[in-house]
Design a protein around this motif. Structure first.
Motif, PDB file in Angstrom:
ATOM      1  N   ASP A 188     -37.545   9.826  -9.999  1.00 38.32           N
ATOM      2  CA  ASP A 188     -38.399  10.448 -11.012  1.00 38.32           C
ATOM      3  C   ASP A 188     -37.637  11.518 -11.795  1.00 38.32           C
ATOM      4  OD1 ASP A 188     -40.486   8.843 -10.210  1.00 38.32           O
ATOM      5  OD2 ASP A 188     -41.458  10.403  -8.999  1.00 38.32           O
ATOM      6  N   LEU A 189     -36.832  12.303 -11.093  1.00 34.51           N
ATOM      7  CA  LEU A 189     -36.063  13.353 -11.757  1.00 34.51           C
ATOM      8  C   LEU A 189     -35.067  12.748 -12.739  1.00 34.51           C
ATOM      9  CD1 LEU A 189     -35.317  16.306 -12.133  1.00 34.51           C
ATOM     10  CD2 LEU A 189     -33.830  16.112 -10.133  1.00 34.51           C
ATOM     11  N   ILE A 190     -34.363  11.726 -12.308  1.00 36.48           N
ATOM     12  CA  ILE A 190     -33.386  11.075 -13.186  1.00 36.48           C
ATOM     13  C   ILE A 190     -34.087  10.450 -14.390  1.00 36.48           C
ATOM     14  CG2 ILE A 190     -31.762   9.142 -13.354  1.00 36.48           C
ATOM     15  CD1 ILE A 190     -30.928   9.853 -10.461  1.00 36.48           C
ATOM     16  N   HIS A 191     -35.200   9.791 -14.131  1.00 34.38           N
ATOM     17  CA  HIS A 191     -35.948   9.166 -15.230  1.00 34.38           C
ATOM     18  C   HIS A 191     -36.443  10.218 -16.229  1.00 34.38           C
ATOM     19  CE1 HIS A 191     -38.345   6.233 -17.311  1.00 34.38           C
ATOM     20  NE2 HIS A 191     -39.420   6.994 -17.154  1.00 34.38           N
ATOM     21  N   PHE A 216     -30.678  13.250 -22.044  1.00 37.08           N
ATOM     22  CA  PHE A 216     -29.321  12.696 -22.054  1.00 37.08           C
ATOM     23  C   PHE A 216     -29.038  12.031 -23.397  1.00 37.08           C
ATOM     24  CE2 PHE A 216     -28.977  13.090 -17.422  1.00 37.08           C
ATOM     25  CZ  PHE A 216     -27.608  13.321 -17.283  1.00 37.08           C
ATOM     26  N   GLN A 217     -29.992  11.236 -23.862  1.00 39.34           N
ATOM     27  CA  GLN A 217     -29.815  10.552 -25.142  1.00 39.34           C
ATOM     28  C   GLN A 217     -29.704  11.547 -26.288  1.00 39.34           C
ATOM     29  OE1 GLN A 217     -33.181   7.933 -25.230  1.00 39.34           O
ATOM     30  NE2 GLN A 217     -32.126   6.321 -24.093  1.00 39.34           N
ATOM     31  N   GLY A 242     -31.445  19.997 -15.141  1.00 39.98           N
ATOM     32  CA  GLY A 242     -31.893  18.839 -14.363  1.00 39.98           C
ATOM     33  C   GLY A 242     -30.853  18.404 -13.346  1.00 39.98           C
ATOM     34  N   MET A 243     -29.593  18.458 -13.739  1.00 40.92           N
ATOM     35  CA  MET A 243     -28.530  18.075 -12.813  1.00 40.92           C
ATOM     36  C   MET A 243     -28.423  19.077 -11.669  1.00 40.92           C
ATOM     37  SD  MET A 243     -27.575  15.184 -13.845  1.00 40.92           S
ATOM     38  CE  MET A 243     -26.144  14.923 -12.827  1.00 40.92           C
ATOM     39  N   GLN A 244     -28.691  20.343 -11.932  1.00 37.20           N
ATOM     40  CA  GLN A 244     -28.698  21.357 -10.859  1.00 37.20           C
ATOM     41  C   GLN A 244     -29.841  21.070  -9.892  1.00 37.20           C
ATOM     42  OE1 GLN A 244     -26.356  23.773 -10.392  1.00 37.20           O
ATOM     43  NE2 GLN A 244     -27.375  24.176  -8.463  1.00 37.20           N
ATOM     44  N   GLU A 245     -31.005  20.719 -10.421  1.00 36.33           N
ATOM     45  CA  GLU A 245     -32.129  20.347  -9.558  1.00 36.33           C
ATOM     46  C   GLU A 245     -31.775  19.135  -8.716  1.00 36.33           C
ATOM     47  OE1 GLU A 245     -36.017  19.941 -11.408  1.00 36.33           O
ATOM     48  OE2 GLU A 245     -35.390  21.358 -12.957  1.00 36.33           O
ATOM     49  N   LEU A 246     -31.110  18.162  -9.332  1.00 36.15           N
ATOM     50  CA  LEU A 246     -30.694  16.951  -8.625  1.00 36.15           C
ATOM     51  C   LEU A 246     -29.720  17.294  -7.504  1.00 36.15           C
ATOM     52  CD1 LEU A 246     -30.824  13.880  -8.445  1.00 36.15           C
ATOM     53  CD2 LEU A 246     -28.992  13.774 -10.133  1.00 36.15           C
ATOM     54  N   LYS A 247     -28.795  18.184  -7.785  1.00 34.92           N
ATOM     55  CA  LYS A 247     -27.831  18.618  -6.779  1.00 34.92           C
ATOM     56  C   LYS A 247     -28.547  19.266  -5.597  1.00 34.92           C
ATOM     57  CE  LYS A 247     -24.232  22.050  -6.078  1.00 34.92           C
ATOM     58  NZ  LYS A 247     -23.602  23.218  -6.634  1.00 34.92           N
ATOM     59  N   ASN A 248     -29.498  20.148  -5.892  1.00 34.93           N
ATOM     60  CA  ASN A 248     -30.246  20.828  -4.828  1.00 34.93           C
ATOM     61  C   ASN A 248     -31.080  19.841  -4.020  1.00 34.93           C
ATOM     62  OD1 ASN A 248     -29.174  23.287  -5.614  1.00 34.93           O
ATOM     63  ND2 ASN A 248     -30.918  23.802  -6.904  1.00 34.93           N
ATOM     64  N   LEU A 249     -31.712  18.904  -4.700  1.00 31.59           N
ATOM     65  CA  LEU A 249     -32.506  17.889  -4.025  1.00 31.59           C
ATOM     66  C   LEU A 249     -31.617  17.020  -3.140  1.00 31.59           C
ATOM     67  CD1 LEU A 249     -35.212  16.512  -3.592  1.00 31.59           C
ATOM     68  CD2 LEU A 249     -34.816  15.199  -5.682  1.00 31.59           C
ATOM     69  N   ALA A 250     -30.460  16.639  -3.650  1.00 28.82           N
ATOM     70  CA  ALA A 250     -29.522  15.830  -2.868  1.00 28.82           C
ATOM     71  C   ALA A 250     -29.066  16.590  -1.627  1.00 28.82           C
ATOM     72  CB  ALA A 250     -28.326  15.427  -3.725  1.00 28.82           C
ATOM     73  N   GLN A 251     -28.813  17.864  -1.774  1.00 30.31           N
ATOM     74  CA  GLN A 251     -28.388  18.673  -0.630  1.00 30.31           C
ATOM     75  C   GLN A 251     -29.499  18.747   0.416  1.00 30.31           C
ATOM     76  OE1 GLN A 251     -25.280  19.845  -0.218  1.00 30.31           O
ATOM     77  NE2 GLN A 251     -25.879  20.492   1.821  1.00 30.31           N
ATOM     78  N   ASP A 252     -30.734  18.911  -0.027  1.00 25.00           N
ATOM     79  CA  ASP A 252     -31.862  18.931   0.907  1.00 25.00           C
ATOM     80  C   ASP A 252     -31.983  17.603   1.657  1.00 25.00           C
ATOM     81  OD1 ASP A 252     -32.450  21.500   0.054  1.00 25.00           O
ATOM     82  OD2 ASP A 252     -34.122  20.876  -1.247  1.00 25.00           O
TER      83      ASP A 252
END
Length: 58
Positions: free
Chosen positions: A9-12, A18-19, A36-46
Motif C-alpha cells: 500500500d505504501l509503495i502504491h 514518483f511519476q 515515503g522512502m523513509q517510512e518504507l525503510k522504517n517499516l522494513a526495519q520493523d
C-alpha cells in the motif's frame, strides 16, 4: 501478512509522486518520495525485527 500489505500500500501510494518527480521534475513530489522512502525503510526495519524475533522464539 498484514505487514506485507502495508508495504504494498505504501509503495502504491507513492507511485504518482514518483511519476511527478522523475517525469515532470516536480521538486515537491521529490520531497514526498523521500518521506515515503523513509517510512518504507522504517517499516522494513520493523518487519525484519519481527521476523528475527519469531525465528528466535520458534
Amino acid at each position: 501478512m498484514s505487514r506485507f500489505s502495508e508495504v504494498k500500500d505504501l509503495i502504491h501510494s507513492m507511485e504518482e509522486d514518483f511519476q511527478k518527480f522523475y517525469e515532470k521534475g516536480n521538486k515537491a513530489a521529490g520531497t514526498r518520495v523521500r518521506q515515503g522512502m523513509q517510512e518504507l525503510k522504517n517499516l522494513a526495519q520493523d518487519i525484519r525485527k519481527e521476523v528475527q524475533d519469531k525465528k528466535n522464539a520458534g
